[in-house]
Enzyme design. Structure first.
Site, PDB file in Angstrom:
ATOM      1  N   HIS A  95     -14.394 -18.085  10.402  1.00  0.00           N
ATOM      2  CA  HIS A  95     -15.650 -17.371  10.120  1.00  0.00           C
ATOM      3  C   HIS A  95     -16.879 -18.285  10.117  1.00  0.00           C
ATOM      4  O   HIS A  95     -18.005 -17.806  10.095  1.00  0.00           O
ATOM      5  CB  HIS A  95     -15.586 -16.671   8.758  1.00  0.00           C
ATOM      6  CG  HIS A  95     -14.482 -15.668   8.635  1.00  0.00           C
ATOM      7  ND1 HIS A  95     -14.335 -14.605   9.495  1.00  0.00           N
ATOM      8  CD2 HIS A  95     -13.464 -15.563   7.739  1.00  0.00           C
ATOM      9  CE1 HIS A  95     -13.270 -13.888   9.132  1.00  0.00           C
ATOM     10  NE2 HIS A  95     -12.719 -14.453   8.068  1.00  0.00           N
ATOM     11  N   ASP A 211      -2.567 -13.945   6.100  1.00  0.00           N
ATOM     12  CA  ASP A 211      -2.998 -12.811   5.272  1.00  0.00           C
ATOM     13  C   ASP A 211      -2.702 -11.462   5.924  1.00  0.00           C
ATOM     14  O   ASP A 211      -2.967 -10.419   5.338  1.00  0.00           O
ATOM     15  CB  ASP A 211      -4.485 -12.926   4.883  1.00  0.00           C
ATOM     16  CG  ASP A 211      -5.402 -13.226   6.050  1.00  0.00           C
ATOM     17  OD1 ASP A 211      -4.937 -13.180   7.208  1.00  0.00           O
ATOM     18  OD2 ASP A 211      -6.592 -13.508   5.799  1.00  0.00           O
TER      19      ASP A 211
END
Ligand SMILES: [Zn+2]
Length: 327
Positions: A95, A211
């Protein structure tokens, strides 16, 4: 597990400022170093660089830790220039932006690794991101560069809320809650592997965020670690150069078991049914402060392989593969 011989293990070096500014704004790198030295952030730096805001806290190693991940990933990219595979699980901060932190990513080590390849003359690279969150920072970095195709499979409707199926210049597969092993295999076999084979890349970069697995507390996908290992195995022979990094993962047992299995898969090691006593001791020593950590099931310590989570292949998945997208 007894799989990591000293002669194939290299500690990640911290990247230099000069290396980091190949992608990042020098003023932003200055601000990260200042935040580490002072452990505070000015209002101006917070507003401009999002440090100390929006899930990007100031912490003691706020520069050194991501700079070491970045150094490891850039070294990984260099190590495979003549062919090979490197697994660098400390990388995967997908990110991070050129001049700001985002989603607990301060730097963008995948972008720095891919730039290392481009600077060495490679011109046909595929980035595949199977983290539960859209790989927005890497997509942004290369969306106008035809030498890099970015592909991201991620949970639909989850932060950062980008990565819809119709964005130009990237391939995105936003998948519904409950995405299972059968659906991941179907999407890989019917869509993503043919796409990568058609492109015949010189190098593949895999971001394998843990995740997306069922036990992760931050997402609602339902993969078992078999799904991640299947992806790693499928990519192993698709290109002469492969770098695999980590990414998200907020259940430490899930992360450790998944990424250890990726190491085994990349090395064609058969994963035994039970952990060794020393591996079990490492897993038992982990701390996990969420509710699920108060009474962890025994197989989180005694096995690496999850029970597969097969299921129906839903129409939403088939529709994703059928969505026409620009190349
Ligand atoms: Zn994530």
């Amino acid at each position: 597990m007894g799989w990591l011989d000293d002669d194939i293990f290299i500690a990640a070096p911290m990247a230099t400022v000069e290396q980091l500014t190949r992608f990042h704004d020098p003023a932003y790198i200055d601000a990260l170093q200042r935040a580490e030295a002072t452990q505070t952030i000015s209002d101006e730096d917070r507003a401009r660089f999002r440090i100390g805001a929006e899930g990007n806290p100031v912490y003691p190693e706020i520069f050194r830790r991501p700079a070491t991940s970045a150094g490891g990933v850039m070294l990984a990219a260099r190590l495979v220039l003549n062919g090979g595979i490197v697994h660098c699980p400390g990388g995967g901060t997908h990110h991070g932006r050129r001049d700001r932190a985002s989603g607990f990513c301060y730097l963008n080590d995948p972008a720095l690794g891919i730039l290392t390849w481009l600077d060495a003359g490679l011109d046909n690279i595929v980035y595949l991101d199977i983290d539960a969150h859209h790989g927005d920072g890497v997509e942004d970095a290369f969306q106008h560069d035809p030498r890099v195709l970015t592909i991201s499979i991620h949970e639909a409707g989850r932060w950062p809320f980008t990565g819809t199926a119709h964005e130009p210049s990237a391939r995105n597969y936003p998948v519904p809650r409950g995405f299972n092993d059968s659906e991941m295999r179907w999407l890989m076999d019917h869509e993503i592997l043919p796409l990568i084979r058609d492109r015949n890349p010189q190098a593949v970069f895999l971001q394998a965020g843990a995740d997306a697995l069922e036990e992760d507390p931050l997402a609602k996908l339902s993969l078992s670690n078999n799904a991640h290992w299947h992806v790693a195995a499928a990519l192993r022979d698709l290109a002469p150069r492969l770098v695999v990094v980590g990414g998200g993962g907020y259940n430490p047992y899930t992360v450790g078991r998944c990424w250890a299995g990726i190491w085994a898969t990349l090395n064609s090691i058969d994963i035994p049914p039970h952990t060794t006593p020393s591996a079990e001791a490492i897993l038992r020593a982990l701390k996990y402060n969420r509710a699920a950590g108060r009474n962890p099931p025994p197989h989180w310590f005694t096995t690496l392989r999850d029970t597969p989570r097969e299921g129906p292949i839903r129409d939403e998945i088939k529709a994703l593969a059928a969505t026409p997208q620009p190349a």
